[in-house]
Design a protein around this motif. Structure first.
Motif, PDB file in Angstrom:
ATOM      1  N   GLN A  77       0.851  -1.175   0.000  1.00  0.00           N
ATOM      2  CA  GLN A  77       0.000   0.000   0.000  1.00  0.00           C
ATOM      3  C   GLN A  77       0.894   1.234   0.000  1.00  0.00           C
ATOM      4  N   ALA A  78       0.967   1.890  -1.138  1.00  0.00           N
ATOM      5  CA  ALA A  78       1.869   3.033  -1.271  1.00  0.00           C
ATOM      6  C   ALA A  78       1.378   3.946  -2.382  1.00  0.00           C
ATOM      7  N   THR A  79       1.543   5.241  -2.156  1.00  0.00           N
ATOM      8  CA  THR A  79       1.236   6.242  -3.181  1.00  0.00           C
ATOM      9  C   THR A  79       2.557   6.753  -3.719  1.00  0.00           C
ATOM     10  N   ALA A  80       3.031   6.167  -4.793  1.00  0.00           N
ATOM     11  CA  ALA A  80       4.334   6.506  -5.345  1.00  0.00           C
ATOM     12  C   ALA A  80       4.235   7.714  -6.264  1.00  0.00           C
ATOM     13  N   THR A  81       5.232   8.582  -6.180  1.00  0.00           N
ATOM     14  CA  THR A  81       5.332   9.683  -7.132  1.00  0.00           C
ATOM     15  C   THR A  81       5.962   9.165  -8.417  1.00  0.00           C
ATOM     16  N   ALA A  82       5.952   9.993  -9.436  1.00  0.00           N
ATOM     17  CA  ALA A  82       6.550   9.587 -10.709  1.00  0.00           C
ATOM     18  C   ALA A  82       8.037   9.320 -10.544  1.00  0.00           C
ATOM     19  N   ASP A  83       8.744  10.189  -9.791  1.00  0.00           N
ATOM     20  CA  ASP A  83      10.183   9.991  -9.572  1.00  0.00           C
ATOM     21  C   ASP A  83      10.453   8.691  -8.823  1.00  0.00           C
ATOM     22  N   GLU A  84       9.656   8.418  -7.801  1.00  0.00           N
ATOM     23  CA  GLU A  84       9.846   7.192  -7.025  1.00  0.00           C
ATOM     24  C   GLU A  84       9.589   5.966  -7.883  1.00  0.00           C
ATOM     25  N   LEU A  85       8.615   6.067  -8.764  1.00  0.00           N
ATOM     26  CA  LEU A  85       8.302   4.922  -9.618  1.00  0.00           C
ATOM     27  C   LEU A  85       9.425   4.656 -10.608  1.00  0.00           C
ATOM     28  N   VAL A  86      10.010   5.722 -11.176  1.00  0.00           N
ATOM     29  CA  VAL A  86      11.138   5.556 -12.096  1.00  0.00           C
ATOM     30  C   VAL A  86      12.311   4.914 -11.364  1.00  0.00           C
ATOM     31  N   ASP A  87      12.585   5.380 -10.139  1.00  0.00           N
ATOM     32  CA  ASP A  87      13.671   4.786  -9.357  1.00  0.00           C
ATOM     33  C   ASP A  87      13.399   3.316  -9.056  1.00  0.00           C
ATOM     34  N   ALA A  88      12.132   2.977  -8.780  1.00  0.00           N
ATOM     35  CA  ALA A  88      11.791   1.587  -8.453  1.00  0.00           C
ATOM     36  C   ALA A  88      11.989   0.663  -9.642  1.00  0.00           C
ATOM     37  N   CYS A  89      11.938   1.217 -10.849  1.00  0.00           N
ATOM     38  CA  CYS A  89      12.107   0.403 -12.057  1.00  0.00           C
ATOM     39  C   CYS A  89      13.559   0.290 -12.493  1.00  0.00           C
ATOM     40  N   ALA A  90      14.443   1.050 -11.846  1.00  0.00           N
ATOM     41  CA  ALA A  90      15.847   1.034 -12.241  1.00  0.00           C
ATOM     42  C   ALA A  90      16.404  -0.385 -12.171  1.00  0.00           C
ATOM     43  N   GLY A  91      17.286  -0.694 -13.097  1.00  0.00           N
ATOM     44  CA  GLY A  91      17.872  -2.029 -13.126  1.00  0.00           C
ATOM     45  C   GLY A  91      17.008  -3.030 -13.861  1.00  0.00           C
ATOM     46  N   GLY A  92      16.059  -2.536 -14.647  1.00  0.00           N
ATOM     47  CA  GLY A  92      15.246  -3.434 -15.449  1.00  0.00           C
ATOM     48  C   GLY A  92      14.106  -4.091 -14.703  1.00  0.00           C
ATOM     49  N   ARG A  93      13.723  -3.516 -13.562  1.00  0.00           N
ATOM     50  CA  ARG A  93      12.658  -4.118 -12.773  1.00  0.00           C
ATOM     51  C   ARG A  93      11.286  -3.708 -13.305  1.00  0.00           C
ATOM     52  N   THR A  94      10.281  -4.521 -13.002  1.00  0.00           N
ATOM     53  CA  THR A  94       8.898  -4.265 -13.401  1.00  0.00           C
ATOM     54  C   THR A  94       8.069  -3.944 -12.171  1.00  0.00           C
ATOM     55  N   VAL A  95       7.348  -2.831 -12.235  1.00  0.00           N
ATOM     56  CA  VAL A  95       6.470  -2.425 -11.146  1.00  0.00           C
ATOM     57  C   VAL A  95       5.048  -2.334 -11.687  1.00  0.00           C
ATOM     58  N   VAL A  96       4.136  -3.036 -11.031  1.00  0.00           N
ATOM     59  CA  VAL A  96       2.718  -2.989 -11.400  1.00  0.00           C
ATOM     60  C   VAL A  96       2.001  -2.074 -10.412  1.00  0.00           C
ATOM     61  N   VAL A  97       1.260  -1.121 -10.936  1.00  0.00           N
ATOM     62  CA  VAL A  97       0.451  -0.226 -10.115  1.00  0.00           C
ATOM     63  C   VAL A  97      -1.010  -0.590 -10.313  1.00  0.00           C
ATOM     64  N   VAL A  98      -1.675  -1.038  -9.251  1.00  0.00           N
ATOM     65  CA  VAL A  98      -3.100  -1.353  -9.317  1.00  0.00           C
ATOM     66  C   VAL A  98      -3.855  -0.034  -9.167  1.00  0.00           C
ATOM     67  N   ALA A  99      -4.451   0.426 -10.263  1.00  0.00           N
ATOM     68  CA  ALA A  99      -5.047   1.755 -10.294  1.00  0.00           C
ATOM     69  C   ALA A  99      -6.356   1.799  -9.528  1.00  0.00           C
ATOM     70  N   ALA A 100      -6.652   2.971  -8.974  1.00  0.00           N
ATOM     71  CA  ALA A 100      -7.937   3.195  -8.328  1.00  0.00           C
ATOM     72  C   ALA A 100      -9.021   3.318  -9.388  1.00  0.00           C
ATOM     73  N   ALA A 101     -10.276   3.397  -8.942  1.00  0.00           N
ATOM     74  CA  ALA A 101     -11.393   3.433  -9.879  1.00  0.00           C
ATOM     75  C   ALA A 101     -11.306   4.623 -10.822  1.00  0.00           C
ATOM     76  N   GLU A 102     -10.828   5.766 -10.305  1.00  0.00           N
ATOM     77  CA  GLU A 102     -10.735   6.968 -11.141  1.00  0.00           C
ATOM     78  C   GLU A 102      -9.421   7.037 -11.901  1.00  0.00           C
ATOM     79  N   GLY A 103      -8.613   5.976 -11.873  1.00  0.00           N
ATOM     80  CA  GLY A 103      -7.325   5.980 -12.531  1.00  0.00           C
ATOM     81  C   GLY A 103      -6.256   6.582 -11.635  1.00  0.00           C
ATOM     82  N   GLU A 104      -5.104   6.889 -12.207  1.00  0.00           N
ATOM     83  CA  GLU A 104      -3.995   7.494 -11.456  1.00  0.00           C
ATOM     84  C   GLU A 104      -3.489   8.710 -12.222  1.00  0.00           C
ATOM     85  N   PRO A 105      -4.313   9.748 -12.356  1.00  0.00           N
ATOM     86  CA  PRO A 105      -3.918  10.901 -13.174  1.00  0.00           C
ATOM     87  C   PRO A 105      -2.674  11.613 -12.657  1.00  0.00           C
ATOM     88  N   HIS A 106      -2.513  11.693 -11.326  1.00  0.00           N
ATOM     89  CA  HIS A 106      -1.325  12.368 -10.788  1.00  0.00           C
ATOM     90  C   HIS A 106      -0.061  11.634 -11.189  1.00  0.00           C
TER      91      HIS A 106
END
Length: 339
Positions: A77-106
């Motif tokens: 359970q985490a609200t990741a920013t765009a920068d945090e998400l890019v860092d989490a993918c570094a090294g060729g990793r895959t991150v899945v974000v389960v979107a809320a009903a209204e999507g994840e516009p931010h």
């Protein structure tokens, strides 16, 4: 020809790091429909979830979470920013974000800004629908919206079947006008207004203390009726012409209603020409020989005209409306206005 170092020894080739260097990774934005039961996800969605290095979800009450965890998927359970998400993918990793009903516009807006800056090596971004709406799914939204309006709107919460009667009549007439005018956009809107009347009445009926029923009961009743009256579609009967279909319909309807008179079930409150035409249709279909009543005045003349029109396959009510519209156009022309 081999390269040599200055001392004459063969030079050691430089290591090729381009093939083994990990890529910028991958972000999968997983969307689901609240109109589909939780846990019913597509196979590509389950593959992405099981193959991800991390699975994130900002909504701790997301209806999919219990089913994902039951399937052995660890969800953070985490609200990741765009920068945090890019860092989490570094090294060729895959991150899945389960979107809320209204999507994840931010999040998507932030990733777009980063990509536009040209300063960051961006992971690939994939939008993966995990469940799809079935036909008619938006009807569930209408039922939910109506339920909330009934509970929270001061006007809607006080309405009764009788109080809404005039609106049902008005909406039906507006639908007829849209059909006769050939306006497709207006037709779509008026069908929605008529549908609202059905859902509104069904919601009011749920509050009845003695004989409540719901929109599901309404739908179940018409489904049963349609199946029973179409034995050529759902049974062993055969019908190859519209006339044969009508015979099936009238025969099964007669068995259901067990009416003593062909006039039963005809609403007397409908417009006069439509009423006269309906009576004439029932008489003709039943093969009855019923002379027209004798009387003086325009009422009897209109009755005779309506019966003749029905026998000729003409809807007298629609014919009079068409003539009235032509008269309206003539009036506007006489006034110097556009028709």
């Amino acid at each position: 020809m081999n390269a040599h170092r200055p001392d004459g020894a063969p030079a050691t080739p430089a290591a090729d790091t381009t093939a083994s260097a990990p890529g910028p990774g991958r972000v999968v934005l997983l969307t689901t429909s609240h109109r589909v039961a939780p846990g019913l996800l597509s196979w590509p969605a389950w593959q992405a979830l099981h193959g991800a290095d991390r699975v994130l979800c900002a909504d701790g009450a997301h209806p999919q979470l219990p089913y994902l965890r039951e399937a052995g998927i660890t969800v953070e359970q985490a609200t990741a920013t765009a920068d945090e998400l890019v860092d989490a993918c570094a090294g060729g990793r895959t991150v899945v974000v389960v979107a809320a009903a209204e999507g994840e516009p931010h999040l998507t807006d932030g990733l777009a800004r980063l990509a536009g800056s040209g300063r960051v090596q961006m992971p690939s971004l994939e939008l993966l629908p995990a469940s799809y709406d079935l036909p008619g799914a938006r009807l569930l939204d209408l039922v939910q919206v109506m339920d909330r309006i009934r509970a929270e709107c001061p006007w809607s919460s006080q309405q009764t079947h009788k109080g809404l009667t005039k609106y049902g009549i008005e909406e039906a007439y507006e639908l007829v006008e849209a059909i006769e005018e050939g306006d497709r956009e207006e037709l779509r809107e008026e069908l929605g207004d008529v549908l609202l009347q059905v859902v509104f009445h069904a919601r009011i009926a749920e509050d009845d203390p003695d004989t409540p029923f719901s929109i599901d009961d309404v739908a179940a009743g018409i489904v049963t009726k349609l199946i029973h009256r179409h034995p050529h579609v759902f049974g062993d009967a055969t019908a190859t012409t519209p006339e044969e279909v009508k015979e099936h319909w009238l025969r099964t309807k007669a068995v259901e209603k067990r009416r003593e008179s062909v006039t039963e079930g005809i609403p007397l409150g409908q417009p006069g020409l439509a009423l006269a035409s309906k009576l004439a249709s029932r008489v003709r279909t039943a093969g009855l020989d019923v002379p027209l009543p004798v009387g003086e005045g325009p009422g009897y003349e209109l009755l005779a005209m309506a019966v003749r029109a029905e026998a000729a396959g003409v809807d007298p009510e629609a014919a009079l409306r068409a003539a009235a519209r032509a008269y309206r156009d003539a009036v506007r022309a006489a006034e110097g206005l556009d028709a």
